[in-house]
Design an enzyme around this catalytic site. Sequence first.
Site, PDB file in Angstrom:
ATOM      1  N   ARG A  82       0.838  -1.199   0.000  1.00  0.00           N
ATOM      2  CA  ARG A  82       0.000   0.000   0.000  1.00  0.00           C
ATOM      3  C   ARG A  82       0.875   1.252   0.000  1.00  0.00           C
ATOM      4  NH1 ARG A  82      -4.584   0.081   4.491  1.00  0.00           N
ATOM      5  NH2 ARG A  82      -2.836   0.700   5.806  1.00  0.00           N
ATOM      6  N   LYS A 184      -2.633   6.569   1.468  1.00  0.00           N
ATOM      7  CA  LYS A 184      -2.493   7.001   2.857  1.00  0.00           C
ATOM      8  C   LYS A 184      -1.553   8.210   2.898  1.00  0.00           C
ATOM      9  CE  LYS A 184      -2.890   4.472   7.158  1.00  0.00           C
ATOM     10  NZ  LYS A 184      -4.349   4.497   7.313  1.00  0.00           N
ATOM     11  N   GLU A 220     -16.435   6.333   3.627  1.00  0.00           N
ATOM     12  CA  GLU A 220     -15.827   5.822   4.857  1.00  0.00           C
ATOM     13  C   GLU A 220     -15.802   6.940   5.888  1.00  0.00           C
ATOM     14  OE1 GLU A 220     -11.598   5.001   4.873  1.00  0.00           O
ATOM     15  OE2 GLU A 220     -11.312   6.017   2.976  1.00  0.00           O
TER      16      GLU A 220
END
Length: 341
Positions: A82, A184, A220
């Site tokens: 990620r 992220k 989210e």
Amino acid sequence: MEKKNIDWSNIGFGYIPTDKRFVSNYKNGAWDEGTLTSDATVTISECAGVLQYAQTCFEGMKAYTTEDGRIVTFRPDLNAARMVSSCERLEMPVFPEDRFVQAVVDTVKANEAYVPPYGSGATLYIRPYMFGSDAVIGVKPANEYQFRVFVTPVGPYFKGGVKPITIRVCDYDRAAPHGTGHIKAGLNYAMSLYAIMDAHRQGYDENMYLDAATRTKVEETGGANFLFVTKDNKVVTPKSNSILPSITRRSLLVVAKDYLGLDVEEREVYFDEVKDFAECGLCGTAAVISPVGKIVDHGNEICFPSGMTEMGPITKKLYETLTGIQMGRIEAPKGWIKVIE
Ligand SMILES: *Cc1c(COP(=O)(O)O)cnc(C)c1O
């Protein structure tokens, strides 16, 4: 190895410096071999890319002490992968995935005395991150970068037992279609701070973000993915290109299907259908699952049948199975547990 004298069950979710952290520098197109250092500070140019244009991304994961006393991490290869996608999207150099995992292992090992003991409820939070470290004044990627990993012991997420939370539908957007919601990046958090503080000021624990384009679909929260359970026990989770692919959520779907024999669906979830679900939870590394008892949409309340005192029954099974896997009480799927040795 002797543990530090810390009151494990009473530490909060804050930064406690530990003995060692990993640092590697990128310069002239290459990463150096990296080292563990005792220096908990970073010295960079006043004009560093991270300070001027927020060129930074991070990861979050945990180390646990298992029932039989081993120290383990959970699927660190997925955090490594990620971080590669975050770096690529931010024009940052990739830190090789195998070196990422090794850096995590080395940092945890060097701070073994800070890994909370089994049964304390506390865990060791691991924070890998990268930032542009040399001077940029015209808008462009930095030439030099630093990759670091530090760890910090954190207390049980739910002190005094799990309690369902109340969230609100947020009027601010978290991520644009084709934007950076799926990586992220620190920038996603900087711009969420106003929305979360505003939610707290209004008496809510979290924000539910809707899709920015149509404001009809569930995305989210600021730092966790949604998981819903239908009245006939199907596990449903929103699919969208602008949500962060939570490793906890992906793992819970496997647990639901392979360990609990439940049907799972990853699909677009319209806000209009939320009122028909039986249970709702937020998934992320910090809490694994936080149960949601109530969602408030501009005065309209959706109260889940699971109520405001306990986790819903399916949420609870998911939570217990995944934490059982992480703590070594339940056999893990192949490749999920990386033992620190
Ligand atoms: C980190 C993060 C999550 C949770 O991901 P995990 O891999 O499960 O910890 C969810 N949403 C956002 C926005 C995040 O930054």
